[in-house]
Design a protein around this motif. Structure first.
Motif, short mmCIF file in Angstrom:
data_model
loop_
_atom_site.label_atom_id
_atom_site.label_comp_id
_atom_site.label_asym_id
_atom_site.label_seq_id
_atom_site.Cartn_x
_atom_site.Cartn_y
_atom_site.Cartn_z
N GLY A 170 58.63 -42.88 115.30
CA GLY A 170 58.70 -42.29 116.55
C GLY A 170 59.32 -41.00 116.67
N PRO A 171 59.13 -40.02 117.77
CA PRO A 171 59.55 -38.89 117.76
C PRO A 171 61.14 -38.82 118.25
CG PRO A 171 58.20 -39.48 119.67
CD PRO A 171 57.90 -40.40 118.71
N ALA A 172 61.52 -39.76 118.73
CA ALA A 172 62.88 -39.68 119.19
C ALA A 172 63.94 -39.95 118.13
CB ALA A 172 63.16 -40.91 120.23
N GLN A 173 63.39 -40.68 117.09
CA GLN A 173 64.24 -40.97 116.00
C GLN A 173 64.20 -39.69 114.90
OE1 GLN A 173 64.56 -44.93 113.90
NE2 GLN A 173 63.21 -45.58 115.49
N LEU A 174 62.99 -39.31 114.91
CA LEU A 174 62.55 -37.97 114.15
C LEU A 174 63.47 -36.85 114.38
CD1 LEU A 174 58.62 -38.43 113.57
CD2 LEU A 174 60.47 -38.47 111.63
N GLU A 175 63.46 -36.73 115.88
CA GLU A 175 64.37 -35.52 116.48
C GLU A 175 65.79 -36.00 116.04
OE1 GLU A 175 67.05 -33.40 119.05
OE2 GLU A 175 66.89 -35.80 119.10
N GLY A 176 66.48 -37.01 116.18
CA GLY A 176 67.72 -37.55 115.77
C GLY A 176 68.01 -37.26 114.33
N LEU A 177 66.91 -37.57 113.46
CA LEU A 177 66.99 -37.37 111.94
C LEU A 177 67.10 -35.86 111.66
CD1 LEU A 177 66.85 -38.47 109.03
CD2 LEU A 177 64.51 -38.12 109.14
N ALA A 178 66.20 -35.12 112.41
CA ALA A 178 66.45 -33.57 112.50
C ALA A 178 67.74 -33.15 112.58
CB ALA A 178 65.45 -32.88 113.16
N ALA A 179 68.43 -33.60 113.51
CA ALA A 179 69.88 -33.25 114.05
C ALA A 179 70.55 -33.53 112.87
CB ALA A 179 70.29 -33.65 115.15
N VAL A 180 70.60 -34.79 112.39
CA VAL A 180 71.32 -35.37 111.21
C VAL A 180 71.32 -34.23 109.91
CG1 VAL A 180 71.82 -36.99 109.18
CG2 VAL A 180 71.33 -37.60 111.66
N VAL A 181 69.91 -33.89 109.61
CA VAL A 181 69.81 -32.79 108.30
C VAL A 181 70.57 -31.67 108.57
CG1 VAL A 181 68.02 -31.79 107.30
CG2 VAL A 181 67.89 -34.14 107.72
#
Length: 287
Positions: A170-181
């Motif tokens: 989902g887009p919310a977790q993908l956005e969070g993962l982008a911030a992690v990276v």
């Protein structure tokens, strides 16, 4: 650093000792798979096998133990309890253990509403970088030593009907993962991203619509190269796709307790890179 990765252990309760009204119609349908399909027999020794893998993780001097979902057959409370007991001390220490739910762990709406997985493993979902969480506890981040971090994602959703086992981050977790990276605190660390559903099959293809990870390509775009690995289960085949410039390492752990196909990965990290892994069979001699 060293990581042990297993998946799809499917600790299975005694379904015929429970009243049918307690099982619900979804599990009624699943009884055919347990009996005629042979699932109950295939996972009869799952707790013992999982306990053996946990013991061998200590023998391998693993820094972290990872289980990428499907702890249970069909999300009974007793199955979650059995999985946690089999994992022993690993399951009590979030610094050394990562566990995420699979589709079998949210098999019924009731198991999801009552947060049955969290009742037994919720303490492992606490993040070292909670500002990156976007969907409940996910994605959570576990800092491991000075060279690595483990990131947990949720792809398992309650199916509309049994048999529809596709996953979605989902887009919310993908956005969070982008911030992690992009987080400078993780610079120089290898990132091991744990998700239940398989981004690719053993043959390097997308899984079919009712079984695969729907946003796999979006996940790949965030994780290019050997600094990253995706660790998953769901497909009961064990394999490793080596990282390329466009995508990370992929480690499929298969079904680690399936009779006749037992196994797990030992994955090594050094210098902020994922260096590869080796498959082991529990109970077999190893160096």
């Amino acid at each position: 650093m060293r990581f042990v990765h297993c998946s799809d252990v499917h600790v299975t309760g005694d379904y015929f000792a429970l009243p049918l009204r307690r099982l619900g119609w979804r599990r009624w349908l699943a009884l055919a798979e347990l009996t005629v399909g042979g699932r109950a027999r295939a996972y009869r020794r799952a707790p013992e096998t999982l306990a053996r893998i946990a013991q061998e993780a200590r023998e391998h001097s693993a820094d972290h133990f990872i289980l990428s979902g499907d702890l249970t057959a069909y999300a009974l409370d007793s199955e979650f309890q059995g999985a946690r007991e089999a994992m022993g001390a690993w399951a009590g220490d979030r610094r050394r253990c990562t566990v995420i739910p699979g589709n079998h762990d949210v098999f019924t709406p009731g198991s999801h509403r009552s947060r049955r997985f969290e009742r037994h493993f919720g303490h492992l979902l606490e993040s070292d970088l909670p500002e990156h969480c976007r969907e409940g506890a996910f994605p959570f981040v576990r800092l491991v030593g000075e060279e690595a971090a483990v990131v947990g994602l949720l792809s398992a959703r309650v199916p509309a009907v049994p048999g529809m086992a596709q996953g979605r981050v989902g887009p919310a977790q993908l956005e969070g993962l982008a911030a992690v990276v992009k987080d400078p605190r993780l610079a120089g660390r290898a990132l091991l991203v744990v998700v239940h559903h398989a981004p690719l099959t053993p043959r390097g293809r997308a899984d079919h619509w009712f079984h695969g990870l729907r946003d796999a390509e979006a996940l790949f775009r965030l994780l290019p190269g050997p600094r990253y690995a995706i660790l998953h289960g769901h497909i009961h085949h064990r394999y490793h796709h080596v990282a390329t410039a466009e995508r990370p390492h992929l480690f499929g752990a298969g079904s680690s307790t399936l009779a006749g196909r037992e196994g797990y990965w030992v994955i090594d990290v050094a210098g902020g890179q994922v260096r590869g892994g080796r498959m082991y069979t529990p109970g077999a001699p190893h160096a």
